[in-house]
Design an enzyme around this catalytic site. Sequence first.
Site, PDB file in Angstrom:
ATOM      1  N   GLY A   6      -4.933   3.449  -8.052  1.00  0.00           N
ATOM      2  CA  GLY A   6      -5.094   3.707  -9.488  1.00  0.00           C
ATOM      3  C   GLY A   6      -4.169   4.776 -10.040  1.00  0.00           C
ATOM      4  O   GLY A   6      -4.248   5.118 -11.222  1.00  0.00           O
ATOM      5  N   ASP A  15     -10.723   3.907  -1.368  1.00  0.00           N
ATOM      6  CA  ASP A  15     -11.366   2.890  -0.525  1.00  0.00           C
ATOM      7  C   ASP A  15     -12.876   2.841  -0.723  1.00  0.00           C
ATOM      8  O   ASP A  15     -13.537   3.869  -0.812  1.00  0.00           O
ATOM      9  CB  ASP A  15     -11.079   3.178   0.955  1.00  0.00           C
ATOM     10  N   ASP A  69       0.824  -1.205   0.000  1.00  0.00           N
ATOM     11  CA  ASP A  69       0.000   0.000   0.000  1.00  0.00           C
ATOM     12  C   ASP A  69       0.865   1.265   0.000  1.00  0.00           C
ATOM     13  O   ASP A  69       1.633   1.493   0.937  1.00  0.00           O
ATOM     14  CB  ASP A  69      -0.881  -0.067   1.265  1.00  0.00           C
TER      15      ASP A  69
HETATM   16  C1  GAL Z   1      -5.707   2.076   2.843  1.00  0.00           C
HETATM   17  C2  GAL Z   1      -6.129   0.947   1.938  1.00  0.00           C
HETATM   18  C3  GAL Z   1      -7.069   0.068   2.718  1.00  0.00           C
HETATM   19  C4  GAL Z   1      -6.348  -0.466   3.931  1.00  0.00           C
HETATM   20  C5  GAL Z   1      -5.766   0.679   4.759  1.00  0.00           C
HETATM   21  C6  GAL Z   1      -4.878   0.163   5.872  1.00  0.00           C
HETATM   22  O1  GAL Z   1      -4.861   2.912   2.144  1.00  0.00           O
HETATM   23  O2  GAL Z   1      -6.738   1.449   0.789  1.00  0.00           O
HETATM   24  O3  GAL Z   1      -7.558  -0.969   1.908  1.00  0.00           O
HETATM   25  O4  GAL Z   1      -5.348  -1.339   3.526  1.00  0.00           O
HETATM   26  O5  GAL Z   1      -5.012   1.556   3.966  1.00  0.00           O
HETATM   27  O6  GAL Z   1      -4.259   1.158   6.616  1.00  0.00           O
END
Ligand code: GAL
Length: 738
Positions: free
Chosen positions: A534, A555, A491
């Site tokens: 994306g 999200d 991420d």
């Molecule tokens: C976001 C991600 C989520 C989750 C979260 C965890 O950026 O899109 O799906 O993984 O971080 O902190």
Amino acid sequence: MRIRIWILIVLLAAPFLRASAQEIMLTQGWKLKIGDSITWAPPQYNDSGWKPANVSLPWEEQGYPKTDGFGWYRVHVVIPASLKEKAFLKDSVRFDLGYIDDGGEVYLNGKLVYKNYKNGSDIQHGFYGPCSFSVGTNDLAVHWDKENIIAVRVFDTGGNGGVYGDKFDIKMMDVMDNVSINTDGDFSYGEKSLGKSIKLKAGSSYEYAGKLNFKVTDPETDSTIYEKTNDAHFSAHSPFTYTFTIARLEKKSYKITYTFTDAKSGKQIQKTEGTPYILTPVVQAKPRINGPDVFGERPGNPFLYKIPASGQKPLVYKATGLPAGLKLDAATGIITGVMGNKADYPVIFTVSNKLGSDTKKFTIKIGDVIGLTPALGWNSWNAWGLTVNDQKVRTSANAMADKLSEHGWTYINIDDGWEAASRNANGEIVPNEKFPDMKGLTDYVHSLGLRMGIYSSPGPKTCGGYLGSWQHEDQDAKTYGDWGIDYLKYDWCSYSEVTAQNPTLEDYKKPYQVMRASLDKVHRDIMFSFCQYGMGDVWNWGTEVGGNSWRTTGDIEDTWKSLSSIGFSQDKTAGGASPGHFNDPDMLVVGKVGWGDSQHNTRLTPDEQYTHISLWSLLSAPLLIGCDMGHLDNFTLSLLTNDGVLAIDQDALGKEARQVVKKDDYQIWAKDLEGGDKAIGIFNTSDKYQTISLNANDELLKGYTKAFDVWTQKSIIGVPNKLTFKIPPHGVKLIRLL
Ligand code: GAL
């Protein structure tokens, strides 16, 4: 001159004019400064040099591209005493400040009055969500009839940041603001009845007494099917429970409306939900082999595949033509071993029980590409957020093994929140106290025939503020390999802090190339899932950089707005999908979700949930369940165990559906399937029932002679003539053409 003065008076009086209503709008007048200083909280701070801020947009969209880290917003507002004087309840003032993305603190005249993280934690562990709080009327932080300064401190990592949304206002806490109609209990299914208990709960000292109206309507005709009104009283200490049983109606969703009217205040609160209806046929006692037709691993790496088969236990598994190096456990259906040579190995699976047997042709592809069909699994985030722990993961693994793996579900993925605050003396990443034995947990998951996933960030910190893999990529990949990890979600988050302010395409690729190289040094097949929302149109280069999937959006939330805007905007990504490489429009929001330690039933209606699973399957999306797997209700289970629907997602051709019709009130998406079949989803995007037809000469139907209703698994009579379907609001008809 006079006119000018008049305009000036109106302008100056504007906040007061608004205030004479029941609320003060707060959408205007905000200022923003990127950076961080606690001296920006007190009212005496002079913010005249700050830039104006538009609170309907994230800060990225107003001159601060890709800004991560801290920023502050301030607004000056007069709160007139008339607000409380006119209110029915005078206890507290309610502030709604849109959404804070991600961590946030709100100061009212210098006093901290709200934060979106827990005590003992910090703003970097705060999370995106609505900013709504109240302050006592007698709290000295509220300056009645005077200017108040609201200062919001925001910490953002990854994606959008700031304070933004539609709802910005101040009003008195109303009688009904403290009431919730809790519908989170499960429906109970009798042979011919449907029942449920709901609760009216109060959060203030007020004693509620009035009537609860329970009404069931048919959304197709708007006619009332049942209606009943009961006395209801409740207070903070004693909720009111209402239990109903209604006859199970025909196979569609009916609307239930619960309305409570408080006698004293005359105020009302209302909530609606749809009745669930199950289309998926009951699993047969005779054996049936489910799941994909292909499975890929790389040569020399540990092999693990559990043959997904349903039917009355015990089942006996057999595989004919299994290549040397692999062995099958006839009692569990788990195939393990190591394969040496790259080749396609055709195998025949047979599964039997005392009622019969089923066989299926299957291909084991030993080569360079893994994850030939989209991942089917569970991820902890949408259910548990940062509260995930060893026990919750085991519960999910057990539920998957008991109820879902027979339909092909495999991955148990831990999202953010497992990492310790610092690395060990050797610089290795270690789990925190919630995961006492990561290797032991992984072994346990593998013993069930399932696979284990983990989460990290290429930046120094994850989105939840935990340790990321920055400058430790080789080491982390090795640790994952040692633990037996099979899937990595990676991420972007704080990587923004260590890359260019305005990243080029190469900058976007870089962290994923680095981790790809690290994973390649590990003798294990680890699925690589990019999560960078994306950016840089990742679907155009995810394959080249070695991703098995990549998020294409921000999200998801459990609302129709979020689901439909994400799902129906994926056409642009379709070219990026191929076996082993899939677009990921984010995880599923069916079942009990919550992103933390409390869960609620998804806010999607049953028909919206049919749309969700159908559309994601058409899109060849990884299907990652995001709910509390310890509480899978019958309806959710039926959504996740329809082998005909899953077969569309898992189709070996690996294509993604294209949007072939886009009208204001409906859309049609079509996906080519292996062997020439085609899947079609007809989606009613409107709020009303609709009859939608496909004409015999429609391009979509040309060359097909049979149609199959995928959810009910029944043939549709009519092909090649005109096909007509009645589709519920936000619902779908999913068809397979043969
Ligand atoms: C976001 C991600 C989520 C989750 C979260 C965890 O950026 O899109 O799906 O993984 O971080 O902190």
